[in-house]
Design a protein around this motif. Structure first.
Motif, PDB file in Angstrom:
ATOM      1  N   GLY A  50       0.801  -1.177  -0.271  1.00 32.68           N
ATOM      2  CA  GLY A  50      -0.552   0.033  -0.150  1.00 32.68           C
ATOM      3  C   GLY A  50       0.755   1.597   0.313  1.00 32.68           C
ATOM      4  O   GLY A  50       0.166   2.268   0.378  1.00 32.68           O
ATOM      5  N   LYS A  51       2.253   1.014   0.118  1.00 27.26           N
ATOM      6  CA  LYS A  51       2.703   2.169  -0.566  1.00 27.26           C
ATOM      7  C   LYS A  51       3.596   2.341  -0.938  1.00 27.26           C
ATOM      8  O   LYS A  51       3.828   1.244  -2.219  1.00 27.26           O
ATOM      9  N   ALA A  52       4.220   3.609  -1.065  1.00 28.50           N
ATOM     10  CA  ALA A  52       5.283   3.888  -2.842  1.00 28.50           C
ATOM     11  C   ALA A  52       6.906   3.323  -2.946  1.00 28.50           C
ATOM     12  O   ALA A  52       7.190   3.047  -1.482  1.00 28.50           O
ATOM     13  N   ARG A  53       7.342   2.779  -4.042  1.00 30.48           N
ATOM     14  CA  ARG A  53       8.685   1.915  -3.775  1.00 30.48           C
ATOM     15  C   ARG A  53       9.133   3.239  -3.047  1.00 30.48           C
ATOM     16  O   ARG A  53       8.899   4.793  -3.371  1.00 30.48           O
ATOM     17  N   GLU A  54      10.382   2.671  -2.247  1.00 29.38           N
ATOM     18  CA  GLU A  54      11.548   3.847  -1.364  1.00 29.38           C
ATOM     19  C   GLU A  54      13.188   2.604  -1.709  1.00 29.38           C
ATOM     20  O   GLU A  54      13.088   1.527  -2.082  1.00 29.38           O
ATOM     21  N   ILE A  55      13.613   3.601  -1.974  1.00 31.28           N
ATOM     22  CA  ILE A  55      15.399   3.767  -1.996  1.00 31.28           C
ATOM     23  C   ILE A  55      15.857   2.854  -0.692  1.00 31.28           C
ATOM     24  O   ILE A  55      15.718   3.128   0.501  1.00 31.28           O
ATOM     25  N   VAL A  56      16.215   0.953  -0.263  1.00 25.40           N
ATOM     26  CA  VAL A  56      16.828   0.791   0.107  1.00 25.40           C
ATOM     27  C   VAL A  56      18.407   1.327   0.483  1.00 25.40           C
ATOM     28  O   VAL A  56      18.927   2.077   1.609  1.00 25.40           O
ATOM     29  N   GLY A  57      19.110   1.433  -0.430  1.00 23.67           N
ATOM     30  CA  GLY A  57      20.759   1.662  -0.589  1.00 23.67           C
ATOM     31  C   GLY A  57      20.938   1.268  -2.286  1.00 23.67           C
ATOM     32  O   GLY A  57      20.538   1.642  -3.202  1.00 23.67           O
ATOM     33  N   ALA A  58      22.058   2.398  -2.044  1.00 23.90           N
ATOM     34  CA  ALA A  58      22.816   2.062  -3.207  1.00 23.90           C
ATOM     35  C   ALA A  58      24.810   2.229  -3.736  1.00 23.90           C
ATOM     36  O   ALA A  58      25.234   2.188  -2.447  1.00 23.90           O
ATOM     37  N   LEU A  59      25.106   1.726  -4.748  1.00 32.92           N
ATOM     38  CA  LEU A  59      25.561   0.700  -4.667  1.00 32.92           C
ATOM     39  C   LEU A  59      26.926   1.359  -5.809  1.00 32.92           C
ATOM     40  O   LEU A  59      26.716   1.282  -6.655  1.00 32.92           O
ATOM     41  N   SER A  60      28.488   1.817  -5.514  1.00 36.57           N
ATOM     42  CA  SER A  60      29.099   2.062  -6.911  1.00 36.57           C
ATOM     43  C   SER A  60      29.380   0.473  -7.212  1.00 36.57           C
ATOM     44  O   SER A  60      29.366  -0.495  -6.720  1.00 36.57           O
ATOM     45  N   ARG A  61      30.066   1.126  -8.522  1.00 28.37           N
ATOM     46  CA  ARG A  61      30.603   0.257  -9.150  1.00 28.37           C
ATOM     47  C   ARG A  61      31.822  -0.816  -8.372  1.00 28.37           C
ATOM     48  O   ARG A  61      31.402  -2.578  -9.026  1.00 28.37           O
ATOM     49  N   SER A  62      32.427   0.036  -7.789  1.00 22.87           N
ATOM     50  CA  SER A  62      34.101  -0.949  -7.340  1.00 22.87           C
ATOM     51  C   SER A  62      32.920  -1.546  -6.008  1.00 22.87           C
ATOM     52  O   SER A  62      33.751  -1.673  -5.459  1.00 22.87           O
ATOM     53  N   GLY A  63      31.757  -1.204  -6.251  1.00 20.56           N
ATOM     54  CA  GLY A  63      31.171  -1.597  -3.990  1.00 20.56           C
ATOM     55  C   GLY A  63      31.835  -0.652  -3.349  1.00 20.56           C
ATOM     56  O   GLY A  63      31.429  -1.107  -2.105  1.00 20.56           O
ATOM     57  N   THR A  64      32.584   0.409  -2.555  1.00 22.03           N
ATOM     58  CA  THR A  64      33.245   0.721  -1.545  1.00 22.03           C
ATOM     59  C   THR A  64      32.764   1.724  -1.856  1.00 22.03           C
ATOM     60  O   THR A  64      33.030   2.041  -0.392  1.00 22.03           O
ATOM     61  N   VAL A  65      31.508   2.600  -2.419  1.00 19.44           N
ATOM     62  CA  VAL A  65      31.003   3.854  -1.575  1.00 19.44           C
ATOM     63  C   VAL A  65      29.396   3.072  -1.985  1.00 19.44           C
ATOM     64  O   VAL A  65      29.161   2.526  -2.654  1.00 19.44           O
ATOM     65  N   ILE A  66      28.688   3.248  -0.322  1.00 15.88           N
ATOM     66  CA  ILE A  66      27.481   3.182  -0.077  1.00 15.88           C
ATOM     67  C   ILE A  66      26.437   3.871   0.595  1.00 15.88           C
ATOM     68  O   ILE A  66      27.311   4.546   1.215  1.00 15.88           O
ATOM     69  N   ARG A  67      25.391   4.268   0.435  1.00 14.78           N
ATOM     70  CA  ARG A  67      24.913   4.989   0.714  1.00 14.78           C
ATOM     71  C   ARG A  67      23.150   4.144   1.170  1.00 14.78           C
ATOM     72  O   ARG A  67      22.753   3.329   0.259  1.00 14.78           O
ATOM     73  N   TYR A  68      22.553   4.427   2.372  1.00 15.42           N
ATOM     74  CA  TYR A  68      21.921   3.739   2.957  1.00 15.42           C
ATOM     75  C   TYR A  68      21.028   5.145   3.783  1.00 15.42           C
ATOM     76  O   TYR A  68      20.807   5.457   4.139  1.00 15.42           O
ATOM     77  N   VAL A  69      19.235   3.861   3.038  1.00 12.95           N
ATOM     78  CA  VAL A  69      18.703   5.098   4.054  1.00 12.95           C
ATOM     79  C   VAL A  69      18.623   4.706   4.838  1.00 12.95           C
ATOM     80  O   VAL A  69      18.856   3.845   5.982  1.00 12.95           O
ATOM     81  N   ASP A  70      18.142   6.244   6.106  1.00  3.39           N
ATOM     82  CA  ASP A  70      17.921   6.676   7.267  1.00  3.39           C
ATOM     83  C   ASP A  70      17.591   5.034   8.411  1.00  3.39           C
ATOM     84  O   ASP A  70      18.159   4.754   9.350  1.00  3.39           O
ATOM     85  N   SER A  71      16.268   4.453   7.824  1.00  3.10           N
ATOM     86  CA  SER A  71      15.909   3.475   8.221  1.00  3.10           C
ATOM     87  C   SER A  71      16.159   2.032   8.775  1.00  3.10           C
ATOM     88  O   SER A  71      16.129   1.067   9.465  1.00  3.10           O
ATOM     89  N   VAL A  72      17.408   2.126   7.830  1.00  4.53           N
ATOM     90  CA  VAL A  72      18.343   0.776   8.098  1.00  4.53           C
ATOM     91  C   VAL A  72      19.622   0.283   7.733  1.00  4.53           C
ATOM     92  O   VAL A  72      20.184  -0.423   8.375  1.00  4.53           O
ATOM     93  N   LYS A  73      19.621   2.340   8.312  1.00  4.89           N
ATOM     94  CA  LYS A  73      20.852   1.921   8.544  1.00  4.89           C
ATOM     95  C   LYS A  73      21.722   1.391   9.966  1.00  4.89           C
ATOM     96  O   LYS A  73      20.955   1.037  10.295  1.00  4.89           O
ATOM     97  N   GLY A  74      22.595   0.367   9.858  1.00  6.83           N
ATOM     98  CA  GLY A  74      22.999  -0.251  11.189  1.00  6.83           C
ATOM     99  C   GLY A  74      22.168  -1.811  10.726  1.00  6.83           C
ATOM    100  O   GLY A  74      22.762  -2.625  11.689  1.00  6.83           O
ATOM    101  N   ARG A  75      21.434  -1.694  10.492  1.00  5.16           N
ATOM    102  CA  ARG A  75      20.951  -3.019  10.223  1.00  5.16           C
ATOM    103  C   ARG A  75      20.740  -3.804   8.774  1.00  5.16           C
ATOM    104  O   ARG A  75      21.530  -4.999   8.795  1.00  5.16           O
ATOM    105  N   PHE A  76      20.823  -3.228   7.996  1.00 11.48           N
ATOM    106  CA  PHE A  76      20.908  -3.757   6.253  1.00 11.48           C
ATOM    107  C   PHE A  76      22.730  -3.408   5.907  1.00 11.48           C
ATOM    108  O   PHE A  76      23.042  -2.225   5.552  1.00 11.48           O
ATOM    109  N   THR A  77      22.959  -4.614   5.501  1.00 14.10           N
ATOM    110  CA  THR A  77      24.419  -4.198   4.555  1.00 14.10           C
ATOM    111  C   THR A  77      23.904  -4.514   2.704  1.00 14.10           C
ATOM    112  O   THR A  77      23.510  -5.914   3.289  1.00 14.10           O
ATOM    113  N   ILE A  78      25.156  -3.309   2.497  1.00 12.86           N
ATOM    114  CA  ILE A  78      24.429  -4.333   0.329  1.00 12.86           C
ATOM    115  C   ILE A  78      25.724  -4.325   0.209  1.00 12.86           C
ATOM    116  O   ILE A  78      27.146  -3.490   0.547  1.00 12.86           O
TER     117      ILE A  78
END
Length: 127
Positions: free
Chosen positions: A42-70
Protein backbone atom coordinates in the motif's frame (compact mmCIF):
# COMPACT_ATOMS: atom_id res chain seq x y z
CA UNK A 1 20.67 -3.88 -20.97
CA UNK A 2 21.35 -6.11 -18.04
CA UNK A 3 18.72 -8.56 -16.80
CA UNK A 4 18.28 -8.91 -13.05
CA UNK A 5 16.84 -11.74 -10.97
CA UNK A 6 16.33 -11.44 -7.21
CA UNK A 7 16.15 -14.36 -4.82
CA UNK A 8 16.22 -15.09 -1.11
CA UNK A 9 12.97 -13.57 0.08
CA UNK A 10 10.66 -15.29 2.50
CA UNK A 11 8.74 -15.21 5.76
CA UNK A 12 10.76 -14.57 8.91
CA UNK A 13 10.15 -13.42 12.45
CA UNK A 14 11.11 -10.06 13.89
CA UNK A 15 14.77 -10.05 14.85
CA UNK A 16 15.74 -12.62 12.23
CA UNK A 17 18.16 -12.15 9.36
CA UNK A 18 17.77 -12.69 5.66
CA UNK A 19 20.07 -12.27 2.67
CA UNK A 20 18.76 -11.31 -0.70
CA UNK A 21 20.72 -11.90 -3.87
CA UNK A 22 20.38 -10.27 -7.26
CA UNK A 23 22.12 -11.94 -10.17
CA UNK A 24 22.76 -10.10 -13.41
CA UNK A 25 23.13 -11.37 -16.93
CA UNK A 26 23.30 -10.03 -20.45
CA UNK A 27 25.91 -7.33 -19.99
CA UNK A 28 29.09 -6.45 -18.10
CA UNK A 29 27.96 -6.36 -14.49
CA UNK A 30 30.90 -4.29 -13.29
CA UNK A 31 29.79 -1.43 -15.58
CA UNK A 32 26.66 -0.93 -13.50
CA UNK A 33 25.99 0.96 -10.32
CA UNK A 34 23.44 -0.97 -8.29
CA UNK A 35 20.63 -0.25 -5.93
CA UNK A 36 18.11 -2.01 -3.72
CA UNK A 37 14.56 -0.72 -3.41
CA UNK A 38 11.49 -1.89 -1.57
CA UNK A 39 7.76 -1.36 -1.81
CA UNK A 40 5.76 -1.97 1.38
CA UNK A 41 2.11 -3.00 0.94
CA UNK A 42 0.00 0.00 0.00
CA UNK A 43 2.97 2.35 -0.14
CA UNK A 44 5.27 3.82 -2.73
CA UNK A 45 8.56 2.24 -3.67
CA UNK A 46 11.53 3.60 -1.74
CA UNK A 47 15.25 3.24 -2.06
CA UNK A 48 17.01 1.07 0.50
CA UNK A 49 20.54 1.81 -0.64
CA UNK A 50 22.87 2.35 -3.57
CA UNK A 51 26.27 0.89 -4.36
CA UNK A 52 29.03 2.09 -6.65
CA UNK A 53 30.59 -0.06 -9.39
CA UNK A 54 33.61 -0.64 -7.19
CA UNK A 55 31.45 -1.62 -4.23
CA UNK A 56 33.38 0.78 -2.02
CA UNK A 57 30.83 3.60 -1.86
CA UNK A 58 27.48 2.75 -0.37
CA UNK A 59 24.60 4.85 0.87
CA UNK A 60 21.61 3.66 2.90
CA UNK A 61 18.25 5.09 3.79
CA UNK A 62 18.23 6.09 7.47
CA UNK A 63 15.68 3.46 8.47
CA UNK A 64 18.05 0.58 7.63
CA UNK A 65 21.40 2.01 8.67
CA UNK A 66 23.22 -0.33 11.02
CA UNK A 67 20.93 -3.25 10.15
CA UNK A 68 21.27 -3.74 6.38
CA UNK A 69 24.44 -4.21 4.35
CA UNK A 70 24.75 -4.01 0.59
CA UNK A 71 27.67 -5.66 -1.16
CA UNK A 72 28.58 -6.96 -4.58
CA UNK A 73 30.70 -9.69 -6.09
CA UNK A 74 31.57 -8.65 -9.62
CA UNK A 75 33.09 -12.06 -10.34
CA UNK A 76 29.70 -13.65 -9.62
CA UNK A 77 27.64 -10.88 -11.25
CA UNK A 78 25.72 -10.60 -8.01
CA UNK A 79 24.71 -7.90 -5.56
CA UNK A 80 23.56 -8.78 -2.06
CA UNK A 81 21.36 -7.25 0.58
CA UNK A 82 22.09 -8.62 4.05
CA UNK A 83 19.24 -7.75 6.37
CA UNK A 84 19.67 -8.19 10.12
CA UNK A 85 17.41 -7.38 13.05
CA UNK A 86 14.41 -7.39 10.77
CA UNK A 87 11.29 -5.53 11.84
CA UNK A 88 7.67 -5.92 10.72
CA UNK A 89 7.97 -2.55 8.98
CA UNK A 90 10.62 -4.06 6.70
CA UNK A 91 7.88 -6.14 5.10
CA UNK A 92 7.91 -5.30 1.40
CA UNK A 93 8.67 -6.48 -2.08
CA UNK A 94 12.38 -5.92 -2.58
CA UNK A 95 13.82 -5.01 -5.96
CA UNK A 96 17.33 -4.64 -7.24
CA UNK A 97 18.09 -2.13 -9.97
CA UNK A 98 20.99 -1.19 -12.19
CA UNK A 99 22.29 2.13 -13.47
CA UNK A 100 24.10 1.83 -16.81
CA UNK A 101 25.23 5.46 -16.75
CA UNK A 102 27.67 4.58 -13.98
CA UNK A 103 30.16 3.25 -16.52
CA UNK A 104 30.77 6.81 -17.74
CA UNK A 105 31.88 7.92 -14.32
CA UNK A 106 34.45 6.96 -11.73
CA UNK A 107 34.13 3.48 -10.21
CA UNK A 108 33.18 5.18 -6.97
CA UNK A 109 30.26 7.06 -8.52
CA UNK A 110 27.06 6.47 -6.57
CA UNK A 111 24.16 5.73 -8.92
CA UNK A 112 21.07 7.89 -8.78
CA UNK A 113 18.96 6.76 -11.73
CA UNK A 114 18.12 3.17 -12.53
CA UNK A 115 17.01 1.84 -15.88
CA UNK A 116 16.97 -1.92 -15.29
CA UNK A 117 14.90 -3.65 -12.66
CA UNK A 118 14.39 -7.15 -11.35
CA UNK A 119 10.99 -8.73 -10.80
CA UNK A 120 11.14 -8.39 -7.02
CA UNK A 121 11.15 -10.81 -4.11
CA UNK A 122 8.73 -10.75 -1.18
CA UNK A 123 10.03 -10.29 2.35
CA UNK A 124 7.52 -10.69 5.15
CA UNK A 125 8.49 -10.09 8.76
CA UNK A 126 6.06 -11.28 11.41
CA UNK A 127 5.93 -9.76 14.89
Amino acid sequence: QVQLVESGGGLVQAGDSLRLSCTASGDTFSDYGMGWFRQPPGKAREIVGALSRSGTVIRYVDSVKGRFTISRDNAKNTVYLQMNSLKPEDTAVYYCAADSAAKYYSSTYLPTTFGSWGQGTQVTVSS
